[in-house]
Design an enzyme around this catalytic site. Structure first.
Site, PDB file in Angstrom:
ATOM      1  N   GLU A   7       0.823  -1.209   0.000  1.00 51.45           N
ATOM      2  CA  GLU A   7       0.000   0.000   0.000  1.00 51.45           C
ATOM      3  C   GLU A   7       0.855   1.256   0.000  1.00 51.45           C
ATOM      4  O   GLU A   7       0.476   2.275   0.549  1.00 51.45           O
ATOM      5  CB  GLU A   7      -1.027  -0.016   1.150  1.00 51.45           C
ATOM      6  CG  GLU A   7      -0.513  -0.524   2.464  1.00 51.45           C
ATOM      7  CD  GLU A   7      -1.654  -0.931   3.439  1.00 51.45           C
ATOM      8  OE1 GLU A   7      -2.787  -0.448   3.295  1.00 51.45           O
ATOM      9  OE2 GLU A   7      -1.381  -1.737   4.340  1.00 51.45           O
ATOM     10  N   ASP A  14      -5.143   2.674   0.903  1.00 49.77           N
ATOM     11  CA  ASP A  14      -3.972   3.376   1.434  1.00 49.77           C
ATOM     12  C   ASP A  14      -2.916   3.646   0.361  1.00 49.77           C
ATOM     13  O   ASP A  14      -2.173   4.626   0.443  1.00 49.77           O
ATOM     14  CB  ASP A  14      -3.360   2.588   2.601  1.00 49.77           C
ATOM     15  CG  ASP A  14      -4.154   2.822   3.890  1.00 49.77           C
ATOM     16  OD1 ASP A  14      -5.091   3.635   3.855  1.00 49.77           O
ATOM     17  OD2 ASP A  14      -3.838   2.201   4.908  1.00 49.77           O
ATOM     18  N   ARG A  62     -22.653  -4.500  -2.526  1.00 51.93           N
ATOM     19  CA  ARG A  62     -23.887  -4.856  -3.233  1.00 51.93           C
ATOM     20  C   ARG A  62     -23.648  -5.067  -4.716  1.00 51.93           C
ATOM     21  O   ARG A  62     -24.476  -5.634  -5.414  1.00 51.93           O
ATOM     22  CB  ARG A  62     -24.939  -3.748  -3.043  1.00 51.93           C
ATOM     23  CG  ARG A  62     -25.442  -3.665  -1.602  1.00 51.93           C
ATOM     24  CD  ARG A  62     -26.404  -2.528  -1.444  1.00 51.93           C
ATOM     25  NE  ARG A  62     -25.841  -1.282  -2.037  1.00 51.93           N
ATOM     26  CZ  ARG A  62     -26.432  -0.105  -2.000  1.00 51.93           C
ATOM     27  NH1 ARG A  62     -27.610   0.022  -1.434  1.00 51.93           N
ATOM     28  NH2 ARG A  62     -25.858   0.960  -2.544  1.00 51.93           N
ATOM     29  N   ASP A  90      -1.494 -27.302 -28.814  1.00 50.92           N
ATOM     30  CA  ASP A  90      -0.166 -27.888 -28.707  1.00 50.92           C
ATOM     31  C   ASP A  90       0.236 -27.875 -27.235  1.00 50.92           C
ATOM     32  O   ASP A  90      -0.605 -27.587 -26.358  1.00 50.92           O
ATOM     33  CB  ASP A  90       0.854 -27.153 -29.596  1.00 50.92           C
ATOM     34  CG  ASP A  90       0.979 -25.689 -29.224  1.00 50.92           C
ATOM     35  OD1 ASP A  90       0.468 -25.277 -28.164  1.00 50.92           O
ATOM     36  OD2 ASP A  90       1.588 -24.941 -30.011  1.00 50.92           O
TER      37      ASP A  90
END
Lengths: 433, 433, 433
Positions: free
Chosen positions: B158, B192, B236, B388
């Site tokens: 971060e 962060d 959500r 292959d």
């Protein structure tokens, strides 16, 4: 710019051929066929591929075939020759096999090495792994009385480790304990890179890896090497191959792998400026090349329309219609259009700038005019572009590439003159010198 | 591939729980609830979070709660357990607090450490800061009679410094002065990171940071670690979470943070191949999944239409209509469609390729057929793909992930068998071995 | 966060002026004009440019002009002053010329150096080349009795080598043999970078170089420097300049080169929060700013329509129409809209969060309400956003920038107060302290 230590400063094409095919009368058939390529079908770098293109059981025979075909046909081949050896960062057995093949192929008594420019080492890891390969080159050179560093080394970047190693090259080249100045091509290998990174996509399609290609191009720039993109598998998708090359060129990666002579032609041509200039129009977010008809650049689609009105024009872009005066329309169209210069245009502009510089002027305006027709309505526009030293230098890249091609590939002279005309070719060879 | 030194080769999910919540009868309530998760709701890595998820004033109590809950429930928890400690590259006080918590939690007399696989260290800086954390792990191990290196260390990336440090890992691991081989997960922390980079967007939404995610995935690949993306805040938005995971998977970042058991289910499932295959159509620039109806793949939108004509078809894409013969139409549709293989398809292809290889063939064509219906018009297409060794290896990634999951997560066997059928599961466990 | 060692923590604008123009009565005319800029027209960093903006034959005169103009007007200039010297990684002659100019300009007897904050060094190569420049700064400081490290050094990143060097800065700064802590700005120079990378585009337009900009921003973050983007050539394209800046801000690159006082105004303003908030709507893939009319946020385009029906609504997006209940519509619209907060909104939220934290709460919901009107149909929505410490810290970036501007640029106070109102300015100077 970082010193470049090889004959070629640009490599457009990297073409691989299997070294030994099972079940054929002549297992070297594919090698012989490739050795006969000439002109735009012949690559800048030809890679007899003793690694992935050749079955593991055929690789000793493949090494022999390389010697046979190159000693016989190498002198006439118009591009450079860099066979690919086996190698793997995680397998000493594979590395030793690659070394033995190199040693055998370069035996001067056998007559191939004088036509071989270097070798391609796949599956390299971190910088210490690159040094192991470099050391084998040095031993090979020493054993066979070749100059140290005379065999170029190209690598395939197909692991995260190798991608990181490209950031260390500048610091490592030139140390007395290695000959890494022999490095020539940095070639992305996206199939194995994808495996190494454990990436996956729903359809099994390869990820685009833009960061890898940037880092390879940057690594090449910083270390005086040449960046080459990996294979484009869908050989029927010519348009897709061109889009990929255009994307690569904007990253400074001017070379690409080719799997067929057809792809070689496309890839040899793609980085060269076009024969004729063309106008692009941003048609509601989609870039369209305008059709040039009797000196008029025409747009006939329905994403944009233009109608004269009392005192001006109505310009419709997608769902938005606007009333514009003559001047406003021109201003708007300047923003929506751009011009793709031809080789002739580029040479013209460079000559003009050189003359201006000679006369003590540091910047001049170049004008590009056109009559546009949108629907049935015509309007003239003129696009100015300021050229200064930096513009001139940037325009030099495709010209330098052209000059490098023309100097190194006499077998392509005829096709290049057919494309551009002898006069333009001659002038292109003079600018910027 | 770089050696992996941990039990898990893949981690899909990284689920954090607050260690101590104020104002509850039982401050360890969230920990206890998480400890009870099983099956697809249980993460591969559970992270009792004594850092950002827990108020600073509650962290000593949080460390105690970790001991209590893990000593009691750790043995039954189906995933690995890696508590997050406090740490900051700029604060020796925070680092010392993190050390003290680790020391307390791992006291063997308290019965938690035998269920703890490692610790997560946030806010690391450059590589020297990583070494400071590693040294504390070593001291902790030594004080408590644990094997050196037995506690895994995962870090949150971060800061720009930490992003750069990932390029140095390979060179630093294995030095006699550290035990950095304990490194396990490299986890991006975009909130962060955004602050550290001082980035900002008009709406306050997080930037996508594609380069950071590439570099984390590459760092993991080069150092034998596992890359995990940071939290997706909008819990959500299930569709957005899946899009992010698909993007990450194309970068080789197969794990992601989960904030709720619902997100754990989505993230445990996302990198697994689908139960049934599906066809995608490029409908004028928008990728649409075709509806499978009685063996026909149907497109009912209005971005594309197809009508039979005398002697052929009219295909309209957006505003462009074209007359095509039967063959031209098939060619065109092959270019516009792609197939997302199911687990069953992938296993089939791999088995087929393994058999071909056994029989001495290096490449075979796999065919995928379908009847498409666009508007009311039907047409059959058949898509060939060459397989292959490289294709086979690349296809192995989702299968290896599945095998790793199946071996390490018996609690998910039932759900996996419900999803794929027991036969497919059994075959998937056999391929590629 | 890595320590910042300079007066300014943020630099919005980097404005270059030619130091000597041929054929004018007063060759220093452009310098004098720039020295007179005040308020939003005056840059944070003014760069008398003795390199590319000035003809090679005029550069000795240019160095003299710098002394003359800065000794006379430097005390009143409201921004910092960092002249650009000549330098090239591949030319010792150019490097020595740059050194001599620096030595001459900083002679304390001539009265300019007390107003000069540092120098800009273009065309740097790898880190060893940066050290050569740093050494000349040290010698200059020592010769003239200035404190070691008192002259800031900014560099132009215009080569792959220099891009890589940014990854080494942290390790090199602080060594006893250099004074690299003097580093201040890392400025991308995309024109010469494009040349160095040998990149090309069909129209001659510059590539966007997203990876370079990321790496510059990351390098600045890791080394306590400030990232600045290169020049935007099309000075008439204000919209394009703003789009570039918005993109840069999402990368943490908050400063940009300006070529005209008009561009300075735009670039000084762009990273500051807007005066008034606004709502964005995702209209079938295109982001549209809604028009605010009497407290209603209105969309009048035709990519989206909304009609009331019996028991609900019909929402059409592009070609797709759906029947939705009241709640479903709100949910859908929450997903399609986002809010761009004003300075006032940001300060409000921060104050509210600070009060909540004071009261012992770690996270609070902030609500943003609006009445939307799509076509003729109105509906109220309310968007919740959870604020925790991390949200608060991230929101701090534009506020910190504002505070840095306000403290260092008294000449902009009036314009800032006109923009936001004195009350908002006062509160913005108080939050986060």
């Amino acid at each position: 710019m970082t010193e470049r230590r090889h004959d070629r400063e640009f490599v457009r094409t990297f073409f691989t051929s299997p070294t030994a095919v099972e079940g054929e009368d002549d297992s070297a058939k594919m090698l012989r066929r490739a050795a006969g390529l000439r002109g735009m079908q012949a690559p800048d770098v030809w890679v007899p591929d003793n690694e992935d293109a050749t079955a593991p059981s055929m690789r000793d025979e493949g090494a022999e075939n390389i010697v046979k075909v190159i000693s016989e046909h190498g002198a006439e081949f118009p591009g450079e020759i860099h066979p690919r050896m086996v190698w793997h960062r995680d397998s000493p057995e594979t590395r030793y096999q690659g070394f033995q093949h190199m040693l055998a192929i370069t035996d001067p008594e056998r007559g191939a090495v004088e036509h071989i420019d270097g070798f391609v080492i796949p599956e390299v890891g971190g910088i210490d792994d690159w040094k192991k390969a470099d050391e084998f080159f040095t031993i090979v050179e020493n054993e066979h009385g070749l100059d140290e560093g005379s065999l170029a080394m190209s690598v395939i970047i197909e692991s995260g480790e190798a991608e990181l190693a490209m950031g260390d090259l500048r610091d490592e080249m030139g140390k007395p304990t290695n000959n890494l100045e022999r490095l020539f091509l940095l070639v992305d290998g996206e199939v194995d890179y994808t495996k190494d990174m454990r990436a996956m996509t729903p359809t099994g399609e390869l990820p685009a890896w833009p960061e890898l290609r940037h880092n390879t191009s940057r690594g090449a720039s910083a270390a005086g090497c040449i960046a080459v993109d990996g294979p484009y598998d869908d050989i029927r998708d010519v348009e897709g191959y061109h889009e990929r090359m255009t994307e690569n060129q904007a990253k400074g990666m001017l070379g690409i792998w080719s799997l067929t002579p057809g792809q070689v032609v496309e890839a040899n041509t793609s980085p060269l400026p076009p024969k004729t200039g063309s106008w692009l129009l941003d048609a509601d977010g989609e870039e369209v090349e305008l059709a040039s008809e009797d000196g008029v650049e025409a747009y006939d689609g329905d994403r944009l329309s233009l109608e004269p009105t009392d005192g001006g024009y109505e310009l419709r872009v997608g769902g938005d219609a606007r009333e514009l005066t003559d001047d406003e329309l021109r201003e708007e169209l300047l923003g929506l259009t751009s011009y793709v210069p031809s080789m002739d245009d580029i040479v013209d502009s460079m000559e003009e700038f050189e003359a201006a510089k000679e006369a003590g002027r540091g910047a001049i305006a170049m004008t590009q005019s056109a009559t546009l027709r949108i629907g049935g309505t015509e309007i003239d526009i003129a696009k100015d572009r300021m050229w200064d030293e930096a513009t001139y230098q940037a325009a030099m890249t495709p010209i330098s590439l052209f000059q490098d091609v023309y100097e190194n590939r006499p077998d392509q002279h005829e096709e290049l003159e057919d494309r551009y005309g002898a006069g333009v070719v001659e002038r292109a060879m003079e600018v910027g010198l």
